[in-house]
Design an enzyme around this catalytic site. Structure first.
Site, PDB file in Angstrom:
ATOM      1  N   LYS A  13       0.830  -1.212   0.000  1.00 46.83           N
ATOM      2  CA  LYS A  13       0.000   0.000   0.000  1.00 46.83           C
ATOM      3  C   LYS A  13       0.865   1.262   0.000  1.00 46.83           C
ATOM      4  O   LYS A  13       0.633   2.180  -0.779  1.00 46.83           O
ATOM      5  CB  LYS A  13      -0.923   0.045   1.232  1.00 46.83           C
ATOM      6  CG  LYS A  13      -1.864  -1.142   1.363  1.00 46.83           C
ATOM      7  CD  LYS A  13      -2.795  -0.999   2.571  1.00 46.83           C
ATOM      8  CE  LYS A  13      -2.070  -1.032   3.907  1.00 46.83           C
ATOM      9  NZ  LYS A  13      -1.547  -2.343   4.312  1.00 46.83           N
ATOM     10  N   ARG A  88      -9.435   0.656   8.524  1.00 47.39           N
ATOM     11  CA  ARG A  88      -8.959  -0.683   8.852  1.00 47.39           C
ATOM     12  C   ARG A  88     -10.004  -1.491   9.608  1.00 47.39           C
ATOM     13  O   ARG A  88      -9.761  -2.654   9.933  1.00 47.39           O
ATOM     14  CB  ARG A  88      -7.731  -0.553   9.742  1.00 47.39           C
ATOM     15  CG  ARG A  88      -6.430  -1.020   9.132  1.00 47.39           C
ATOM     16  CD  ARG A  88      -5.363  -0.761  10.178  1.00 47.39           C
ATOM     17  NE  ARG A  88      -4.147  -1.451   9.939  1.00 47.39           N
ATOM     18  CZ  ARG A  88      -3.112  -0.939   9.259  1.00 47.39           C
ATOM     19  NH1 ARG A  88      -3.198   0.231   8.697  1.00 47.39           N
ATOM     20  NH2 ARG A  88      -2.009  -1.634   9.156  1.00 47.39           N
ATOM     21  N   ARG A 127      11.900  -6.290   5.288  1.00 48.19           N
ATOM     22  CA  ARG A 127      11.650  -4.892   4.935  1.00 48.19           C
ATOM     23  C   ARG A 127      12.572  -3.933   5.692  1.00 48.19           C
ATOM     24  O   ARG A 127      12.824  -4.104   6.870  1.00 48.19           O
ATOM     25  CB  ARG A 127      10.191  -4.545   5.248  1.00 48.19           C
ATOM     26  CG  ARG A 127       9.861  -3.099   4.942  1.00 48.19           C
ATOM     27  CD  ARG A 127       8.398  -2.920   4.727  1.00 48.19           C
ATOM     28  NE  ARG A 127       7.670  -2.844   5.992  1.00 48.19           N
ATOM     29  CZ  ARG A 127       6.369  -2.560   6.045  1.00 48.19           C
ATOM     30  NH1 ARG A 127       5.673  -2.396   4.946  1.00 48.19           N
ATOM     31  NH2 ARG A 127       5.763  -2.498   7.202  1.00 48.19           N
ATOM     32  N   ARG A 160      11.529  -1.463  11.087  1.00 44.59           N
ATOM     33  CA  ARG A 160      10.459  -0.983  11.964  1.00 44.59           C
ATOM     34  C   ARG A 160      10.301  -1.903  13.166  1.00 44.59           C
ATOM     35  O   ARG A 160      10.440  -3.112  13.063  1.00 44.59           O
ATOM     36  CB  ARG A 160       9.146  -0.940  11.178  1.00 44.59           C
ATOM     37  CG  ARG A 160       8.851   0.432  10.622  1.00 44.59           C
ATOM     38  CD  ARG A 160       7.697   0.422   9.662  1.00 44.59           C
ATOM     39  NE  ARG A 160       6.519  -0.301  10.147  1.00 44.59           N
ATOM     40  CZ  ARG A 160       5.379  -0.379   9.463  1.00 44.59           C
ATOM     41  NH1 ARG A 160       5.267   0.214   8.287  1.00 44.59           N
ATOM     42  NH2 ARG A 160       4.351  -1.050   9.945  1.00 44.59           N
ATOM     43  N   ARG A 171      -0.066  -9.028  13.578  1.00 46.62           N
ATOM     44  CA  ARG A 171      -0.662  -8.071  12.635  1.00 46.62           C
ATOM     45  C   ARG A 171      -1.518  -8.799  11.597  1.00 46.62           C
ATOM     46  O   ARG A 171      -2.580  -8.301  11.198  1.00 46.62           O
ATOM     47  CB  ARG A 171       0.436  -7.262  11.932  1.00 46.62           C
ATOM     48  CG  ARG A 171       1.025  -6.190  12.837  1.00 46.62           C
ATOM     49  CD  ARG A 171       2.397  -5.753  12.387  1.00 46.62           C
ATOM     50  NE  ARG A 171       2.407  -5.039  11.128  1.00 46.62           N
ATOM     51  CZ  ARG A 171       3.515  -4.875  10.385  1.00 46.62           C
ATOM     52  NH1 ARG A 171       4.676  -5.402  10.784  1.00 46.62           N
ATOM     53  NH2 ARG A 171       3.462  -4.203   9.278  1.00 46.62           N
TER      54      ARG A 171
HETATM   55  P1  ADP Z   1       1.169  -2.103   7.779  1.00 49.94           P
HETATM   56  O1  ADP Z   1       0.124  -1.746   6.757  1.00 49.94           O
HETATM   57  O2  ADP Z   1       2.462  -2.453   7.142  1.00 49.94           O
HETATM   58  O3  ADP Z   1       0.689  -3.085   8.795  1.00 49.94           O
HETATM   59  P2  ADP Z   1       1.043   0.582   8.936  1.00 49.94           P
HETATM   60  O4  ADP Z   1       2.257   1.420   8.893  1.00 49.94           O
HETATM   61  O5  ADP Z   1      -0.102   0.954   8.069  1.00 49.94           O
HETATM   62  O6  ADP Z   1       1.561  -0.874   8.650  1.00 49.94           O
HETATM   63  O7  ADP Z   1       0.491   0.495  10.448  1.00 49.94           O
HETATM   64  C1  ADP Z   1       1.311   0.132  11.522  1.00 49.94           C
HETATM   65  C2  ADP Z   1       0.488  -0.004  12.796  1.00 49.94           C
HETATM   66  O8  ADP Z   1      -0.157   1.272  13.100  1.00 49.94           O
HETATM   67  C3  ADP Z   1      -0.674  -0.996  12.735  1.00 49.94           C
HETATM   68  O9  ADP Z   1      -0.261  -2.317  13.009  1.00 49.94           O
HETATM   69  C4  ADP Z   1      -1.609  -0.424  13.821  1.00 49.94           C
HETATM   70  O10 ADP Z   1      -1.166  -0.744  15.118  1.00 49.94           O
HETATM   71  C5  ADP Z   1      -1.465   1.067  13.646  1.00 49.94           C
HETATM   72  N1  ADP Z   1      -2.473   1.612  12.705  1.00 49.94           N
HETATM   73  C6  ADP Z   1      -2.229   2.140  11.470  1.00 49.94           C
HETATM   74  N2  ADP Z   1      -3.371   2.510  10.875  1.00 49.94           N
HETATM   75  C7  ADP Z   1      -4.384   2.217  11.747  1.00 49.94           C
HETATM   76  C8  ADP Z   1      -5.802   2.335  11.718  1.00 49.94           C
HETATM   77  N3  ADP Z   1      -6.459   2.850  10.650  1.00 49.94           N
HETATM   78  N4  ADP Z   1      -6.509   1.916  12.801  1.00 49.94           N
HETATM   79  C9  ADP Z   1      -5.887   1.423  13.859  1.00 49.94           C
HETATM   80  N5  ADP Z   1      -4.564   1.254  13.959  1.00 49.94           N
HETATM   81  C10 ADP Z   1      -3.807   1.645  12.919  1.00 49.94           C
END
Ligand code: ADP
Ligand code: ZN
Length: 216
Positions: A13, A88, A127, A160, A171
């Site tokens: 994404k 999400r 990554r 990360r 996750r």
């Molecule tokens: P990825 O898509 O690679 O899992 P992100 O960088 O989008 O990673 O998100 C990392 C973390 O941030 C998620 O695992 C969650 O804990 C939090 N997070 C990100 N976006 C949201 C969201 N829309 N709602 C709740 N938690 C979120």
């Protein structure tokens, strides 16, 4: 033009969002990046958010919905945005539906980037992310020219905190439980556009362009 990118952790994404930003000239809105910035600033709720993130859990809906409301109201987002990592959960999607009506916008495309779980695990374990610009690399599949240094800006690459195997599994479980239902939510509205998320970064981008710029 407002575009939602859906897909599991590691589906690409963020990578595709950055390419869309360059192509369409609208900003990337990444809740993950915004949360990591809050964590780095060590604000009270940044600290709280880090606990959820390190456990592979979702930050509570109220928090991310508030962040998105503020972000989408900034002037650079009036022409549109690339939503990456939000919504999400179904409640987040419902809140977004209300928000776009309130601020007089529309969601133009919901693109689901499909990648299977074994592939996702391999991608996330290897990554590396640039501390300065967020550009992503992979130790095997997409290494930087110089180890530990970003090709785009010369910034430092790091792994990360949540890109370790235990957090990755959690996750994925969170994704299956909380985020997958969104696929049905948007399919039900007739707006879901699934694309295959494997192949080169450019192959995948072309699949997205075919949706957002049909007839080009
Ligand atoms: P990825 O898509 O690679 O899992 P992100 O960088 O989008 O990673 O998100 C990392 C973390 O941030 C998620 O695992 C969650 O804990 C939090 N997070 C990100 N976006 C949201 C969201 N829309 N709602 C709740 N938690 C979120
Ligand atoms: Zn960089």
């Amino acid at each position: 033009m407002n575009i939602i990118l859906l897909g599991g952790p590691g589906a690409g994404k963020g990578t595709q969002a950055k390419k869309l930003v360059a192509r369409l000239g609208v900003p990337q809105v990444s809740t993950g990046d915004m949360l990591r910035a809050a964590v780095a600033e060590k604000t009270d709720w940044g600290r709280k958010a880090k606990e959820f993130m390190d456990a592979g859990k979702l930050v509570p809906d109220e928090v991310v919905i508030a962040i998105i409301k503020d972000r989408m109201s900034l002037t650079d987002a009036t022409r549109g945005s690339i939503l990456d990592g939000f919504p999400r959960t179904v409640p987040q999607a419902q809140a977004l539906d209300r928000l776009v009506v309130d601020i007089g916008r529309t969601i133009d495309h919901v693109i689901s980037i499909e990648v299977d779980e074994t592939e996702l695990i391999g991608r996330l374990c290897g990554r590396r992310t640039c501390k300065a610009c967020g550009q992503m690399f992979h130790v095997q599949h997409a290494p930087s020219r110089e180890t530990g240094v970003c090709d785009a800006c010369g910034g430092e690459l790091y792994q990360r905190d949540d890109d370790n195997e235990a957090t990755i599994r959690s996750r994925l479980a969170t994704y299956n439980e909380a985020t997958r239902p969104l696929i049905e939510y948007y399919r039900g509205k007739g707006s879901l556009r699934p694309i295959q998320g494997t192949g080169t970064i450019d192959d995948i981008f072309q699949r997205i362009v075919a949706i957002v710029e049909p007839g080009r």
